[in-house]
Design a protein around this motif. Sequence first.
Motif, PDB file in Angstrom:
ATOM      1  N   ALA A  32       0.862  -1.193   0.000  1.00  0.00           N
ATOM      2  CA  ALA A  32       0.000   0.000   0.000  1.00  0.00           C
ATOM      3  C   ALA A  32       0.887   1.228   0.000  1.00  0.00           C
ATOM      4  O   ALA A  32       2.042   1.177   0.434  1.00  0.00           O
ATOM      5  CB  ALA A  32      -0.905   0.018   1.228  1.00  0.00           C
ATOM      6  N   ASN A  33       0.356   2.316  -0.484  1.00  0.00           N
ATOM      7  CA  ASN A  33       1.117   3.562  -0.477  1.00  0.00           C
ATOM      8  C   ASN A  33       1.220   4.101   0.940  1.00  0.00           C
ATOM      9  O   ASN A  33       0.262   4.031   1.713  1.00  0.00           O
ATOM     10  CB  ASN A  33       0.450   4.607  -1.379  1.00  0.00           C
ATOM     11  N   LEU A  34       2.361   4.649   1.265  1.00  0.00           N
ATOM     12  CA  LEU A  34       2.600   5.231   2.579  1.00  0.00           C
ATOM     13  C   LEU A  34       1.640   6.396   2.814  1.00  0.00           C
ATOM     14  O   LEU A  34       1.274   7.114   1.890  1.00  0.00           O
ATOM     15  CB  LEU A  34       4.051   5.710   2.666  1.00  0.00           C
ATOM     16  N   ALA A  73      -7.708   9.842  -0.168  1.00  0.00           N
ATOM     17  CA  ALA A  73      -6.815   9.446   0.928  1.00  0.00           C
ATOM     18  C   ALA A  73      -6.863   7.963   1.267  1.00  0.00           C
ATOM     19  O   ALA A  73      -5.818   7.313   1.345  1.00  0.00           O
ATOM     20  CB  ALA A  73      -7.116  10.269   2.177  1.00  0.00           C
ATOM     21  N   ALA A  74      -8.039   7.421   1.470  1.00  0.00           N
ATOM     22  CA  ALA A  74      -8.153   6.037   1.930  1.00  0.00           C
ATOM     23  C   ALA A  74      -7.587   5.040   0.920  1.00  0.00           C
ATOM     24  O   ALA A  74      -6.964   4.048   1.303  1.00  0.00           O
ATOM     25  CB  ALA A  74      -9.608   5.713   2.238  1.00  0.00           C
ATOM     26  N   THR A  75      -7.775   5.301  -0.352  1.00  0.00           N
ATOM     27  CA  THR A  75      -7.330   4.361  -1.386  1.00  0.00           C
ATOM     28  C   THR A  75      -5.876   4.562  -1.772  1.00  0.00           C
ATOM     29  O   THR A  75      -5.133   3.590  -1.928  1.00  0.00           O
ATOM     30  CB  THR A  75      -8.211   4.488  -2.641  1.00  0.00           C
ATOM     31  N   TYR A  76      -5.444   5.809  -1.931  1.00  0.00           N
ATOM     32  CA  TYR A  76      -4.143   6.075  -2.541  1.00  0.00           C
ATOM     33  C   TYR A  76      -3.068   6.604  -1.599  1.00  0.00           C
ATOM     34  O   TYR A  76      -1.908   6.698  -1.990  1.00  0.00           O
ATOM     35  CB  TYR A  76      -4.304   7.053  -3.709  1.00  0.00           C
ATOM     36  N   GLY A  77      -3.414   6.961  -0.384  1.00  0.00           N
ATOM     37  CA  GLY A  77      -2.414   7.506   0.526  1.00  0.00           C
ATOM     38  C   GLY A  77      -1.967   8.898   0.098  1.00  0.00           C
ATOM     39  O   GLY A  77      -2.606   9.554  -0.719  1.00  0.00           O
TER      40      GLY A  77
END
Length: 190
Positions: A32-34, A73-77
Amino acid sequence: LINTDMKSVSVTDVASAKYTAVLIGTQKWMTANLNVNRYRNGDRIPQVKDPTKWKTLTTGAWCWYNNDSAKYAATYGKLYNWYAVHDARGLAPNGWHIPAYDEIVVLYNLLGGYQLAGGPLKETGTVHWAAPNVAATNSTGFTALPGGYQLASGSFTGINTLGLWWSASENSSSSAWDFYIYNNYGTFSI
């Protein structure tokens, strides 16, 4: 993010958020993205929404795609500039690091090189990727998402069509090598 400790199966960031990791060859990659707003030592990383300010920065910063946390925010960080990635205080969680160019080349070669390596990394389907999501198999479990990026000019591009990740290896004083995957190709580009 990458880790060479084969015993580690999860990642915990500076805010105690947990991420999963996947083993690809001999490398362990975060899936996942930080999504942190502090460096590893606890110092804050400023959020910069103003595109004029973003393009003149020489220090670390982060933002949401299109400055829209509700939608992205929730999906991509978070999206980070090169200065945040390169900062000596450390963006990656303890025991992890931003991959160097050579580590990305190992991944790239393991998955078949330029023409083939994108598909095994991409999430399948078109929930997040725009159609056509060419060659996407996610056979590695990496589940790459198309979070786009913010250009040096301050504008945003690539959501749903492009996943782009920094390396720790400088390409110039204000940038680094990166790797990216597109929705309409099965390729992996450095």
